[in-house]
Design a protein around this motif. Structure first.
Motif, mmCIF file in Angstrom:
data_model
loop_
_atom_site.group_PDB
_atom_site.id
_atom_site.type_symbol
_atom_site.label_atom_id
_atom_site.label_comp_id
_atom_site.label_asym_id
_atom_site.label_seq_id
_atom_site.Cartn_x
_atom_site.Cartn_y
_atom_site.Cartn_z
ATOM 1 N N ARG A 165 39.684 52.993 51.024
ATOM 2 C CA ARG A 165 40.659 53.540 50.204
ATOM 3 C C ARG A 165 41.972 53.181 50.911
ATOM 4 N NH1 ARG A 165 36.658 55.728 47.944
ATOM 5 N NH2 ARG A 165 36.309 57.502 46.682
ATOM 6 N N LYS A 166 42.210 52.170 51.526
ATOM 7 C CA LYS A 166 43.369 51.534 52.214
ATOM 8 C C LYS A 166 44.572 51.036 51.081
ATOM 9 C CE LYS A 166 41.420 50.719 56.665
ATOM 10 N NZ LYS A 166 42.118 51.417 57.484
ATOM 11 N N GLN A 167 45.752 51.349 50.987
ATOM 12 C CA GLN A 167 46.504 50.553 50.088
ATOM 13 C C GLN A 167 46.410 49.225 50.606
ATOM 14 O OE1 GLN A 167 50.425 52.165 49.752
ATOM 15 N NE2 GLN A 167 51.297 50.461 49.094
ATOM 16 N N THR A 168 46.579 48.284 49.640
ATOM 17 C CA THR A 168 46.301 46.695 49.807
ATOM 18 C C THR A 168 47.576 45.980 49.021
ATOM 19 O OG1 THR A 168 44.858 46.259 47.991
ATOM 20 C CG2 THR A 168 43.807 46.830 50.212
ATOM 21 N N GLY A 169 47.723 44.852 49.147
ATOM 22 C CA GLY A 169 48.548 43.983 48.671
ATOM 23 C C GLY A 169 48.397 42.468 49.093
ATOM 24 N N ALA A 170 49.285 41.842 48.663
ATOM 25 C CA ALA A 170 49.182 40.373 49.040
ATOM 26 C C ALA A 170 50.794 39.954 49.180
ATOM 27 C CB ALA A 170 48.878 39.472 47.579
ATOM 28 N N VAL A 171 50.776 39.006 50.086
ATOM 29 C CA VAL A 171 52.148 38.529 50.326
ATOM 30 C C VAL A 171 52.511 37.144 49.824
ATOM 31 C CG1 VAL A 171 52.296 39.495 52.673
ATOM 32 C CG2 VAL A 171 51.219 37.360 52.700
ATOM 33 N N GLU A 172 51.313 36.478 48.963
ATOM 34 C CA GLU A 172 51.651 35.315 48.351
ATOM 35 C C GLU A 172 51.291 35.404 47.035
ATOM 36 O OE1 GLU A 172 50.214 31.873 50.198
ATOM 37 O OE2 GLU A 172 51.313 32.132 52.014
ATOM 38 N N LYS A 173 51.861 34.544 46.174
ATOM 39 C CA LYS A 173 51.393 34.449 44.801
ATOM 40 C C LYS A 173 50.344 33.118 44.735
ATOM 41 C CE LYS A 173 54.835 36.849 42.741
ATOM 42 N NZ LYS A 173 56.486 36.786 42.561
#
Length: 189
Positions: A165-173
């Motif tokens: 349940r960590k917040q995640t994201g991406a640095v590239e598209k």
């Protein structure tokens, strides 16, 4: 010794600290035992994790698949020299023939079938751009087939982050990865 290994982990000194960890796109089981404890601990203690791409997002996977395709109406046969196209076609026929013998009993036990796996990797190959076909062919080896079904390190860490349940994201598209590869001319590929 585990403590002496290069961790590919950089610390950004702030409060709380941030970390930058370099990954590799291989099945995580090939490298997991070599990732030092400081890197694993940093991951466990983090609350927010950013990846190169969000490999858990269906849009990302769909966009990656789409970006690999030649323009509408074009096929690989139209853009490759005839002799290379024929060699490629023969090689893929060979791989398809060999794939059942390359699969592990564990893969079969999980319901993976050689035809399904071949189509998952090489399906629609005649519509793909040469650079993506080259990458695909490089992954159609016995060693790589035996590890199919095991997530690559990035995906494994993303799945773990979601599970924890960590917040995640991406640095590239996707476009930022796709356009440079698609911009290579034939001689570069």
């Amino acid at each position: 010794q585990q403590s002496e290994l290069n961790s590919f982990l950089w610390t950004i000194k702030r409060d709380p600290p941030s970390y930058f960890f370099g990954t590799i796109h291989v099945p995580y089981t090939r490298v997991w035992d070599f990732i030092p404890e400081n890197s694993k601990k940093a991951f466990q203690q983090s609350h927010v994790v950013y990846f190169e791409l969000d490999l858990t997002d269906p849009y990302t996977i769909s966009a990656l698949t789409s970006c690999q395709l030649l323009p509408q109406g074009k096929n690989l046969q139209d853009v490759l020299p005839r002799d290379i196209y024929r060699r490629l076609k023969r090689h893929l026929e060979y791989v398809k023939l060999m794939m059942p013998s390359w699969m592990t009993p564990d893969q079969r036990g999980k319901g993976l079938y050689a035809d399904y796996l071949f189509n998952a990797i090489a399906g629609n190959w005649e519509r793909k751009r040469p650079v993506w076909v080259m990458l695909m062919v490089n992954s159609l080896t016995e060693v790589d087939i035996k590890s199919r079904g095991v997530p690559v390190l990035d995906l494994y860490l993303a799945q773990e982050a979601e599970r924890l349940r960590k917040q995640t994201g991406a640095v590239e598209k996707v476009e930022e990865q796709c356009h440079p590869l698609n911009g290579l001319n034939f001689s570069q590929v």
